[in-house]
Structures are given as structure tokens and as C-alpha cells.
Motif scaffolding. Structure first.
Motif, PDB file in Angstrom:
ATOM      1  N   THR A   1       0.857  -0.962   0.085  1.00  0.00           N
ATOM      2  CA  THR A   1       0.182  -0.267  -0.053  1.00  0.00           C
ATOM      3  C   THR A   1       1.537   1.390   0.173  1.00  0.00           C
ATOM      4  OG1 THR A   1      -2.420   1.382   0.882  1.00  0.00           O
ATOM      5  CG2 THR A   1      -0.261  -0.190   2.806  1.00  0.00           C
TER       6      THR A   1
ATOM      7  N   THR B   1       0.185   5.681  -0.053  1.00  0.00           N
ATOM      8  CA  THR B   1      -0.317   6.756   0.066  1.00  0.00           C
ATOM      9  C   THR B   1       0.920   8.010  -0.828  1.00  0.00           C
ATOM     10  OG1 THR B   1      -1.633   6.432   1.441  1.00  0.00           O
ATOM     11  CG2 THR B   1      -1.681   8.582   0.708  1.00  0.00           C
TER      12      THR B   1
ATOM     13  N   VAL C   1      -2.863  -1.306  -9.486  1.00  0.00           N
ATOM     14  CA  VAL C   1      -2.756  -0.493  -9.040  1.00  0.00           C
ATOM     15  C   VAL C   1      -4.550  -0.352  -8.425  1.00  0.00           C
ATOM     16  CG1 VAL C   1      -2.435   1.937  -8.135  1.00  0.00           C
ATOM     17  CG2 VAL C   1      -0.437   0.429  -9.231  1.00  0.00           C
ATOM     18  N   TYR C   2      -4.800  -0.251  -7.309  1.00  0.00           N
ATOM     19  CA  TYR C   2      -6.166   0.046  -7.108  1.00  0.00           C
ATOM     20  C   TYR C   2      -6.536   0.432  -5.902  1.00  0.00           C
ATOM     21  CZ  TYR C   2      -6.446  -4.600  -9.139  1.00  0.00           C
ATOM     22  OH  TYR C   2      -6.213  -5.686  -9.978  1.00  0.00           O
ATOM     23  N   THR C   3      -7.822   1.370  -5.781  1.00  0.00           N
ATOM     24  CA  THR C   3      -8.413   2.082  -4.300  1.00  0.00           C
ATOM     25  C   THR C   3      -9.297   1.140  -3.777  1.00  0.00           C
ATOM     26  OG1 THR C   3      -9.403   3.264  -5.548  1.00  0.00           O
ATOM     27  CG2 THR C   3      -7.880   4.334  -5.458  1.00  0.00           C
TER      28      THR C   3
ATOM     29  N   GLU D   1      -9.387  -0.503 -10.300  1.00  0.00           N
ATOM     30  CA  GLU D   1      -8.709  -0.346 -10.454  1.00  0.00           C
ATOM     31  C   GLU D   1      -7.906   0.969 -10.885  1.00  0.00           C
ATOM     32  OE1 GLU D   1      -7.238  -2.080 -15.111  1.00  0.00           O
ATOM     33  OE2 GLU D   1      -7.527  -3.730 -13.422  1.00  0.00           O
ATOM     34  N   ILE D   2      -7.610   1.047 -11.060  1.00  0.00           N
ATOM     35  CA  ILE D   2      -6.382   2.320 -12.004  1.00  0.00           C
ATOM     36  C   ILE D   2      -5.897   2.705 -12.878  1.00  0.00           C
ATOM     37  CG2 ILE D   2      -5.391   4.619 -10.946  1.00  0.00           C
ATOM     38  CD1 ILE D   2      -8.035   4.486  -9.408  1.00  0.00           C
TER      39      ILE D   2
ATOM     40  N   ALA E   1      -1.348   9.953  -9.978  1.00  0.00           N
ATOM     41  CA  ALA E   1      -2.358  10.668  -8.259  1.00  0.00           C
ATOM     42  C   ALA E   1      -2.277  11.259  -7.369  1.00  0.00           C
ATOM     43  CB  ALA E   1      -0.615   9.208  -7.479  1.00  0.00           C
TER      44      ALA E   1
ATOM     45  N   THR F   1      -3.963   9.866  -1.137  1.00  0.00           N
ATOM     46  CA  THR F   1      -5.233   8.957  -1.098  1.00  0.00           C
ATOM     47  C   THR F   1      -4.045   7.649  -1.123  1.00  0.00           C
ATOM     48  OG1 THR F   1      -6.460  10.497  -3.281  1.00  0.00           O
ATOM     49  CG2 THR F   1      -5.605   7.774  -2.877  1.00  0.00           C
TER      50      THR F   1
ATOM     51  N   TYR G   1      -2.936   3.768  -2.150  1.00  0.00           N
ATOM     52  CA  TYR G   1      -2.706   3.014  -3.613  1.00  0.00           C
ATOM     53  C   TYR G   1      -2.920   1.638  -3.390  1.00  0.00           C
ATOM     54  CZ  TYR G   1      -3.427   7.353  -5.627  1.00  0.00           C
ATOM     55  OH  TYR G   1      -4.186   8.077  -6.596  1.00  0.00           O
ATOM     56  N   GLN G   2      -3.450   0.291  -3.405  1.00  0.00           N
ATOM     57  CA  GLN G   2      -2.779  -0.572  -3.188  1.00  0.00           C
ATOM     58  C   GLN G   2      -2.415  -1.568  -4.776  1.00  0.00           C
ATOM     59  OE1 GLN G   2      -3.996  -0.096  -0.288  1.00  0.00           O
ATOM     60  NE2 GLN G   2      -5.030   0.550   0.023  1.00  0.00           N
ATOM     61  N   ILE G   3      -1.552  -2.427  -4.501  1.00  0.00           N
ATOM     62  CA  ILE G   3      -0.352  -2.967  -5.306  1.00  0.00           C
ATOM     63  C   ILE G   3      -0.173  -4.195  -5.070  1.00  0.00           C
ATOM     64  CG2 ILE G   3       1.986  -2.112  -6.298  1.00  0.00           C
ATOM     65  CD1 ILE G   3       1.802   0.522  -4.932  1.00  0.00           C
TER      66      ILE G   3
END
Length: 227
Positions: A78, A80, A102-104, A113-114, A132, A136, A138-140
Motif C-alpha cells: 500500500t 499513499t 494498482v487499485y483504490t 482498478e487505477i 496519483a 489517497t 493506492y493498493q499495489i
């Protein structure tokens, strides 16, 4: 358009020698500590290079297919960022065919999904570039294509400024009579929900807009571009 070349920092070359040693202390059959979404490891706001492994990792119930490809050995981080900006995340230096996404979101079954990628980097590694928002999370996720596994070299870095026509709503306007326009895709990004152009997975799209003055046959080409 001018080409954009990715350069591997010299620090990576030294760090690659540590990858095998990093994975060795894990007992055979024991998953990595960040195997599950809930155990994701925090990356500093400034980003940087992170070592990891997906050896003996698993796939959770409800977890998405990263980059829409078959995987099964995912691990999580994760991150930020402290401020808004264009960023690049890659797995260059890993020694297997990676999937990167990469997600939120705060639950593995409820992610947005980003960006995602498979094989845009060297030797079947992955690269994503996106804008970005500071603050925020971001989950990787890094996975192995078709269950491949091995040491992971993950890098989060600031990208240069994207072109003015990076996003759809910033499209550069062609004159009605057409003509030749010059541009670049260096530091461009892919927007969320952007389609695959020519049904191929890309990474660095830029946009133009043209209004036809009348009906007729039209030719649009990128002849002369350097990539």
C-alpha cells in the motif's frame, strides 16, 4: 514523436544481488507476510525501491485477476503519496513474468482498478504510469503470470510532467484541413477506464481531436514516429 527511454538506476544492479538472499529466510511452503490484502506492506510516501517475493504466495477469494491475466501468486503493498503528481510503478529487475496492478479501496473484493500492465517492461516485467492524488491510498498487487514466482524488485517513482494532451479532455485540436502535428508520449499516462487502442494493451496514450469539414476518405498515420 520523441522516444522515451527508461533507465535502470545503478542502485538496482547492486540490489539485484540481494534478491535471492531476501527470499531465502522464508521456510518452504510459508507464504510471504504480504500474501493477503490485509497484510499489505506500506511503502513510504516518497516511494523508492522495494524488495519482495511471491514464492509460495496464494490467491484470495474475491481477488481480481490482475491486468486481466491468469495469475495465482499475488502479494500486496500500500502506498499513499504526499502530493498530487505523475508516478511510475514498475517491476523491472524481477526475475519472472510479472503482473502489476494498482487499485483504490479497502477490501480485496471491492477494489477499483487505477492502472494495470503485463509485459510493457523489459524481459516480461510490468510498468504502470498514472496521475496519483496526494493523500489517497493506492493498493499495489504484484502477481506472476500463470502462477510464476520469484524475487520481486518493485519501484515507485515520480515521473516527469505529462504532455498537455495526456488526457482525453485535454486533446489537441487538429485544423479542419488536417496537416501534420508533432508531439510526444514521454511521461504520458493511461486514464482509468481508457479502452485498449487497436485492441492492444498500451501504457502512454495522448489524444488529438479533429472535426471533418465534409464527408470523404481520410488517412491518419504516425509515419515518422520513433517508436
Amino acid at each position: 514523436m520523441m522516444p522515451h527511454t527508461w533507465e535502470m538506476p545503478s542502485a538496482r544492479i547492486c540490489a539485484l544481488a540481494l534478491l535471492s538472499a531476501f527470499a531465502a529466510p522464508l521456510a518452504f511452503g510459508a507464504p510471504p507476510p504480504n500474501d493477503n490484502f490485509a497484510g499489505r506492506i506500506t511503502i513510504a510516501p516518497a516511494g523508492g525501491d522495494v524488495l519482495g517475493t511471491n514464492v509460495d504466495a496464494t490467491f484470495e477469494t474475491g481477488e481480481p485477476s490482475h491486468a486481466d491475466k491468469p495469475g495465482g501468486k499475488s502479494v500486496w503493498w500500500t502506498w499513499t503519496p504526499a502530493q498530487d503528481g505523475s508516478y511510475v510503478i514498475d517491476t523491472i529487475g524481477s526475475n519472472f513474468d510479472t503482473l502489476l496492478a494498482v487499485y483504490t479501496g479497502t477490501a480485496v473484493g471491492e477494489l477499483t482498478e487505477i492502472a494495470s500492465n503485463d509485459d510493457s517492461g523489459l524481459d516480461s516485467q510490468s510498468i504502470v504510469a498514472f496521475v496519483a492524488s496526494g493523500g489517497t491510498a493506492y493498493q499495489i498487487a504484484v502477481d506472476g503470470w500463470n502462477g510464476e514466482e520469484g524475487p520481486i524488485f518493485l519501484t515507485v517513482a515520480v515521473a516527469g510532467e505529462p504532455p498537455a494532451n495526456d488526457d482525453f479532455f485535454g486533446a489537441t485540436e487538429f485544423p479542419p484541413a488536417g496537416g501534420t502535428l508533432f508531439g510526444t508520449s514521454a511521461n504520458a499516462t493511461r486514464e482509468p477506464d481508457e479502452p485498449n487502442h487497436a485492441d492492444k494493451e498500451g501504457l502512454r496514450s495522448v489524444w488529438w481531436e479533429w472535426t471533418a469539414p465534409a464527408g470523404g476518405n481520410v488517412t491518419i498515420e504516425t509515419t515518422g514516429s520513433a517508436f
